[in-house]
Design a protein around this motif. Structure first.
Motif, PDB file in Angstrom:
ATOM      1  N   GLU A 101       0.795  -1.159  -0.097  1.00  0.00           N
ATOM      2  CA  GLU A 101      -0.001  -0.070  -0.161  1.00  0.00           C
ATOM      3  C   GLU A 101       0.892   1.251  -0.002  1.00  0.00           C
ATOM      4  OE1 GLU A 101      -4.207  -0.289   1.940  1.00  0.00           O
ATOM      5  OE2 GLU A 101      -2.705  -0.545   3.368  1.00  0.00           O
ATOM      6  N   GLU A 102       1.946   1.223   0.671  1.00  0.00           N
ATOM      7  CA  GLU A 102       2.914   2.302   0.880  1.00  0.00           C
ATOM      8  C   GLU A 102       3.822   2.478  -0.378  1.00  0.00           C
ATOM      9  OE1 GLU A 102       4.577   1.526   4.466  1.00  0.00           O
ATOM     10  OE2 GLU A 102       3.079   2.339   5.682  1.00  0.00           O
ATOM     11  N   ALA A 103       3.840   1.556  -1.186  1.00  0.00           N
ATOM     12  CA  ALA A 103       4.810   1.613  -2.443  1.00  0.00           C
ATOM     13  C   ALA A 103       6.218   1.553  -1.922  1.00  0.00           C
ATOM     14  CB  ALA A 103       4.435   2.612  -3.309  1.00  0.00           C
ATOM     15  N   SER A 104       6.475   0.792  -0.605  1.00  0.00           N
ATOM     16  CA  SER A 104       7.733   0.699  -0.017  1.00  0.00           C
ATOM     17  C   SER A 104       8.766   0.395  -1.116  1.00  0.00           C
ATOM     18  CB  SER A 104       7.723  -0.263   1.062  1.00  0.00           C
ATOM     19  OG  SER A 104       8.921  -0.521   1.545  1.00  0.00           O
ATOM     20  N   PRO A 105       9.847   1.125  -0.721  1.00  0.00           N
ATOM     21  CA  PRO A 105      11.175   0.661  -1.505  1.00  0.00           C
ATOM     22  C   PRO A 105      11.593  -0.819  -1.465  1.00  0.00           C
ATOM     23  CG  PRO A 105      11.467   2.546  -0.186  1.00  0.00           C
ATOM     24  CD  PRO A 105      10.284   2.203  -0.071  1.00  0.00           C
ATOM     25  N   LEU A 106      11.077  -1.466   0.079  1.00  0.00           N
ATOM     26  CA  LEU A 106      11.457  -2.630   0.171  1.00  0.00           C
ATOM     27  C   LEU A 106      10.724  -3.599  -0.786  1.00  0.00           C
ATOM     28  CD1 LEU A 106      11.273  -2.498   4.055  1.00  0.00           C
ATOM     29  CD2 LEU A 106      13.222  -2.860   2.677  1.00  0.00           C
ATOM     30  N   LEU A 107       9.847  -3.247  -1.315  1.00  0.00           N
ATOM     31  CA  LEU A 107       8.880  -4.221  -2.145  1.00  0.00           C
ATOM     32  C   LEU A 107       9.480  -5.177  -3.314  1.00  0.00           C
ATOM     33  CD1 LEU A 107       5.577  -2.391  -3.089  1.00  0.00           C
ATOM     34  CD2 LEU A 107       6.017  -4.090  -1.466  1.00  0.00           C
ATOM     35  N   ARG A 108      10.853  -4.565  -3.644  1.00  0.00           N
ATOM     36  CA  ARG A 108      11.697  -5.345  -4.759  1.00  0.00           C
ATOM     37  C   ARG A 108      12.159  -6.438  -3.988  1.00  0.00           C
ATOM     38  NH1 ARG A 108      14.301  -3.662  -9.176  1.00  0.00           N
ATOM     39  NH2 ARG A 108      13.304  -1.923  -9.876  1.00  0.00           N
ATOM     40  N   GLU A 109      12.790  -6.291  -2.855  1.00  0.00           N
ATOM     41  CA  GLU A 109      13.350  -7.366  -1.898  1.00  0.00           C
ATOM     42  C   GLU A 109      12.346  -8.331  -1.780  1.00  0.00           C
ATOM     43  OE1 GLU A 109      15.224  -6.133   1.545  1.00  0.00           O
ATOM     44  OE2 GLU A 109      15.738  -8.135   2.037  1.00  0.00           O
ATOM     45  N   VAL A 110      11.035  -7.947  -1.250  1.00  0.00           N
ATOM     46  CA  VAL A 110      10.026  -8.753  -0.865  1.00  0.00           C
ATOM     47  C   VAL A 110       9.489  -9.551  -1.961  1.00  0.00           C
ATOM     48  CG1 VAL A 110       7.448  -8.736   0.064  1.00  0.00           C
ATOM     49  CG2 VAL A 110       9.129  -7.192   0.934  1.00  0.00           C
ATOM     50  N   MET A 111       9.138  -8.832  -3.116  1.00  0.00           N
ATOM     51  CA  MET A 111       8.625  -9.592  -4.390  1.00  0.00           C
ATOM     52  C   MET A 111       9.478 -10.685  -4.883  1.00  0.00           C
ATOM     53  SD  MET A 111       5.574  -8.672  -4.459  1.00  0.00           S
ATOM     54  CE  MET A 111       4.774  -7.555  -3.383  1.00  0.00           C
ATOM     55  N   ALA A 112      10.912 -10.391  -4.807  1.00  0.00           N
ATOM     56  CA  ALA A 112      11.883 -11.294  -5.153  1.00  0.00           C
ATOM     57  C   ALA A 112      11.961 -12.551  -4.434  1.00  0.00           C
ATOM     58  CB  ALA A 112      13.341 -10.800  -5.035  1.00  0.00           C
ATOM     59  N   ALA A 113      11.670 -12.266  -3.063  1.00  0.00           N
ATOM     60  CA  ALA A 113      11.795 -13.422  -2.021  1.00  0.00           C
ATOM     61  C   ALA A 113      10.323 -14.452  -2.101  1.00  0.00           C
ATOM     62  CB  ALA A 113      12.047 -12.963  -0.578  1.00  0.00           C
ATOM     63  N   LEU A 114       9.422 -13.786  -2.480  1.00  0.00           N
ATOM     64  CA  LEU A 114       8.093 -14.407  -2.541  1.00  0.00           C
ATOM     65  C   LEU A 114       7.808 -15.037  -3.799  1.00  0.00           C
ATOM     66  CD1 LEU A 114       5.445 -11.492  -1.265  1.00  0.00           C
ATOM     67  CD2 LEU A 114       6.523 -13.481  -0.012  1.00  0.00           C
ATOM     68  N   ALA A 115       8.425 -14.762  -4.996  1.00  0.00           N
ATOM     69  CA  ALA A 115       8.119 -15.397  -6.271  1.00  0.00           C
ATOM     70  C   ALA A 115       8.194 -16.676  -6.173  1.00  0.00           C
ATOM     71  CB  ALA A 115       9.167 -14.756  -7.279  1.00  0.00           C
ATOM     72  N   PRO A 116       9.231 -17.673  -5.695  1.00  0.00           N
ATOM     73  CA  PRO A 116       9.325 -18.826  -5.767  1.00  0.00           C
ATOM     74  C   PRO A 116       8.018 -19.591  -5.244  1.00  0.00           C
ATOM     75  CG  PRO A 116      11.378 -18.069  -4.894  1.00  0.00           C
ATOM     76  CD  PRO A 116      10.355 -16.842  -5.047  1.00  0.00           C
ATOM     77  N   HIS A 117       7.498 -19.013  -4.111  1.00  0.00           N
ATOM     78  CA  HIS A 117       6.361 -19.525  -3.371  1.00  0.00           C
ATOM     79  C   HIS A 117       5.026 -19.059  -3.982  1.00  0.00           C
ATOM     80  CE1 HIS A 117       9.426 -20.225  -0.419  1.00  0.00           C
ATOM     81  NE2 HIS A 117       9.779 -18.891  -0.487  1.00  0.00           N
ATOM     82  N   THR A 118       4.875 -18.529  -5.217  1.00  0.00           N
ATOM     83  CA  THR A 118       3.486 -18.224  -5.519  1.00  0.00           C
ATOM     84  C   THR A 118       3.064 -19.195  -6.556  1.00  0.00           C
ATOM     85  OG1 THR A 118       4.503 -16.685  -7.251  1.00  0.00           O
ATOM     86  CG2 THR A 118       3.910 -15.752  -5.266  1.00  0.00           C
ATOM     87  N   GLY A 119       1.771 -18.802  -7.073  1.00  0.00           N
ATOM     88  CA  GLY A 119       1.177 -19.614  -8.135  1.00  0.00           C
ATOM     89  C   GLY A 119       0.149 -20.832  -7.517  1.00  0.00           C
ATOM     90  N   HIS A 120       0.092 -20.944  -6.218  1.00  0.00           N
ATOM     91  CA  HIS A 120      -0.425 -22.152  -5.618  1.00  0.00           C
ATOM     92  C   HIS A 120      -2.102 -21.666  -5.477  1.00  0.00           C
ATOM     93  CE1 HIS A 120      -1.935 -25.008  -2.746  1.00  0.00           C
ATOM     94  NE2 HIS A 120      -2.424 -24.136  -2.093  1.00  0.00           N
ATOM     95  N   ALA A 121      -2.492 -20.287  -5.016  1.00  0.00           N
ATOM     96  CA  ALA A 121      -3.710 -19.958  -4.590  1.00  0.00           C
ATOM     97  C   ALA A 121      -4.735 -19.752  -5.860  1.00  0.00           C
ATOM     98  CB  ALA A 121      -3.562 -18.716  -4.002  1.00  0.00           C
ATOM     99  N   ARG A 122      -5.850 -19.993  -5.594  1.00  0.00           N
ATOM    100  CA  ARG A 122      -6.886 -19.866  -6.535  1.00  0.00           C
ATOM    101  C   ARG A 122      -7.534 -18.542  -6.355  1.00  0.00           C
ATOM    102  NH1 ARG A 122      -9.973 -25.522  -6.181  1.00  0.00           N
ATOM    103  NH2 ARG A 122      -8.052 -26.932  -6.022  1.00  0.00           N
ATOM    104  N   ILE A 123      -7.440 -17.778  -7.237  1.00  0.00           N
ATOM    105  CA  ILE A 123      -8.027 -16.321  -7.172  1.00  0.00           C
ATOM    106  C   ILE A 123      -9.329 -16.156  -7.890  1.00  0.00           C
ATOM    107  CG2 ILE A 123      -7.363 -13.861  -7.629  1.00  0.00           C
ATOM    108  CD1 ILE A 123      -4.490 -14.964  -7.732  1.00  0.00           C
ATOM    109  N   VAL A 124     -10.246 -15.744  -6.833  1.00  0.00           N
ATOM    110  CA  VAL A 124     -11.701 -15.570  -7.068  1.00  0.00           C
ATOM    111  C   VAL A 124     -11.953 -14.200  -7.142  1.00  0.00           C
ATOM    112  CG1 VAL A 124     -13.941 -16.405  -6.744  1.00  0.00           C
ATOM    113  CG2 VAL A 124     -12.042 -17.928  -6.617  1.00  0.00           C
TER     114      VAL A 124
END
Lengths: 329, 329
Positions: free
Chosen positions: A40-63
């Motif tokens: 929400e805050e468009a934090s500069p930390l997002l780059r690091e966050v998204m890089a770390a999250l990427a391998p764990h994504t793709g499981h959820a069903r988005i409705v």
């Protein structure tokens, strides 16, 4: 301010991203909330966050869940959560309000109505304001979805308020889009206006115990038959179902959950799921790249030069194209 | 294709811009329609059109009309047109539907309801789809307003469908924004959700002969009192009126027109009108400049590289920030 906190928003302690992600993946609502706040805050930390999250994504069903105010979106969301919980799924709800600058207050009503799930550790509910973001939903929502996806939720319900651009956008983000209607919300022409005919995978007529529900359902069927079928792979057709619910009493909600599962099976068997996800990623990458371009150009657009040019355009001295040229020159 | 038509959209004859503008300024509905179509199509001729129109703009009063589906926006617009016509004003209506890809069909209902003005040469009605445009309303609507302004209309009513981002945008474009409500459209929380508290200059409770109208009015007054006043110049306060109408019968509509005139006087006397118009021009110039940047970068974003990157993001192999960096590199 001392040097240790310089450059950070005041009132916030330092964030250790790897730790936060570990906690979020372990199901800590606090850590999940913190990560979404970074989005929400468009934090500069997002780059690091998204890089770390990427391998764990793709499981959820988005409705996606959408519909005009008053059709019972919050009640329906709550009833869907109840039904999905019966199946043992972990469920997240992301309520996105593209028209409000408030992150909390504006969706207070939803929170109140969702309170029956408040003590369930396998349900996470979050409202998010996206108005502040350039590009509306398209920028922030996919990243919040990444956080929830990586946190291991089986289904993420994305609820949007209002009728308009946000609907079209939520449909672009979701694997499956539910469009809610209710009797007494305006005539068929109104429904067509809302542009809902192009975006729904499943239609739900809520408040089906009220007068006019059968008519809404008939009108909708007529319009769906007239409108082009949802683009699927060649040779495949998803016949968009129209279901009836009384969400307040939970009536018909199991059938909606079943339809979501059927749509999922359709998406998987036709390869459409992968295509939708690539399309979503495409939008996401584009928005981030455009955001970066906007940031680079922010220095220009925040300049006194733009103010001067705008004043000249306002008086009719200059046309906006010439002004834009001068700005870019 | 012969050389004479090369580079032009097929099926269209050559457009002589100066002639078209002369005709539009003489009141030809055909010429006006043609110019707005150029806006909708984002025609390369727009530069020339806008340059020629600029000296003739700044006369029209731009009034935004917004509210949820079902509150009676079209009926209210029609009633306002009738009232403004009584004053001898030339009136244009621009109905913007940000959720629909249809320029005509989706707003058929409005046209039907507006048919009483169909034969009046001093009323021009146009619906416009803005979904196709990047940036939604912000890009196309101000340019359509320029066309109508230069064509000499005294008042331009901009009606938007739906609740959401479009409202906020229309408020940014208008000199005066009317927010319509009606009884039976949902509770106070719903109203707050729609973000309408920040954008209205004048509030209209339509269908005031129905049960609950007084309650809507009271709830709204309470919320308006709680919310921050519309930012005006220091020391000036515009007390946002809440008016009641039964648009179907024309009841109360004269009072709305009067309130619009009072708000206009407030805007003029405080210098706020000029400020709002500079702000609008600022957004317009920025959007055009950004559009140009997007065009320049279109070659990149349309590239096969983005497809490859998106596919890698979809599988979780890459995060979207890294992908955006690679795209921009």
């Amino acid at each position: 301010m001392n040097t240790a906190t310089a450059g950070r928003p005041s009132g916030r302690s330092a964030v250790a991203v790897p730790q936060l992600i570990e906690q979020a993946r372990a199901g800590s609502p606090r850590a999940i909330a913190r990560l979404i706040t970074l989005v929400e805050e468009a934090s500069p930390l997002l780059r690091e966050v998204m890089a770390a999250l990427a391998p764990h994504t793709g499981h959820a069903r988005i409705v996606g869940l959408t519909g005009s105010p008053g059709v019972g979106k919050s009640t329906s969301t709550s009833a869907l959560v109840t039904e999905l919980r019966k199946q043992g799924q972990r469920v997240a709800v992301l309520a996105v309000d593209p028209s409000s600058p408030f992150s909390g207050g504006a969706l207070l009503g939803d929170r109140v109505r969702m309170s029956e799930h408040a003590t369930d550790p396998d349900v996470y509910i979050r409202s998010m304001a996206s108005r502040g973001h350039l590009g509306g939903l398209s920028w922030a929502t996919p990243q919040a979805l990444r956080v929830l996806d990586a946190a291991g939720f089986d289904t993420i319900l994305v609820e949007t308020v209002g009728v308009g651009q946000s609907e079209v956008e939520v449909a672009g983000l979701a694997d499956t889009t539910l469009v809610l209607l209710a009797p007494g919300m305006g005539d068929g022409i109104q429904a067509a206006k809302a542009g809902i005919l192009e975006i729904g995978d499943i239609y739900v007529v809520n408040k089906a115990d009220r007068d006019g529900a059968a008519q809404v359902s008939r009108d909708l069927r007529g319009m769906l038959n007239l409108s082009a079928a949802i683009a699927g792979p060649p040779g495949t057709v998803w016949k968009r179902p129209i279901l009836k619910t009384v969400a307040q009493q939970g009536t018909g909600v199991a059938e909606v959950v079943e339809a979501i599962a059927e749509h999922r099976a359709f998406l998987v068997s036709t390869g459409e799921l992968a295509r939708r996800r690539v399309r979503r990623a495409r939008v996401e990458v584009e928005e981030i790249a455009l955001g970066e371009l906007r940031r680079r150009w922010g220095a220009v657009s925040g300049s006194a030069e733009l103010d001067v040019l705008a004043a000249r355009v306002a008086t009719g001295e200059l046309d906006p194209y010439t002004a834009a040229d001068e700005l870019l020159a």
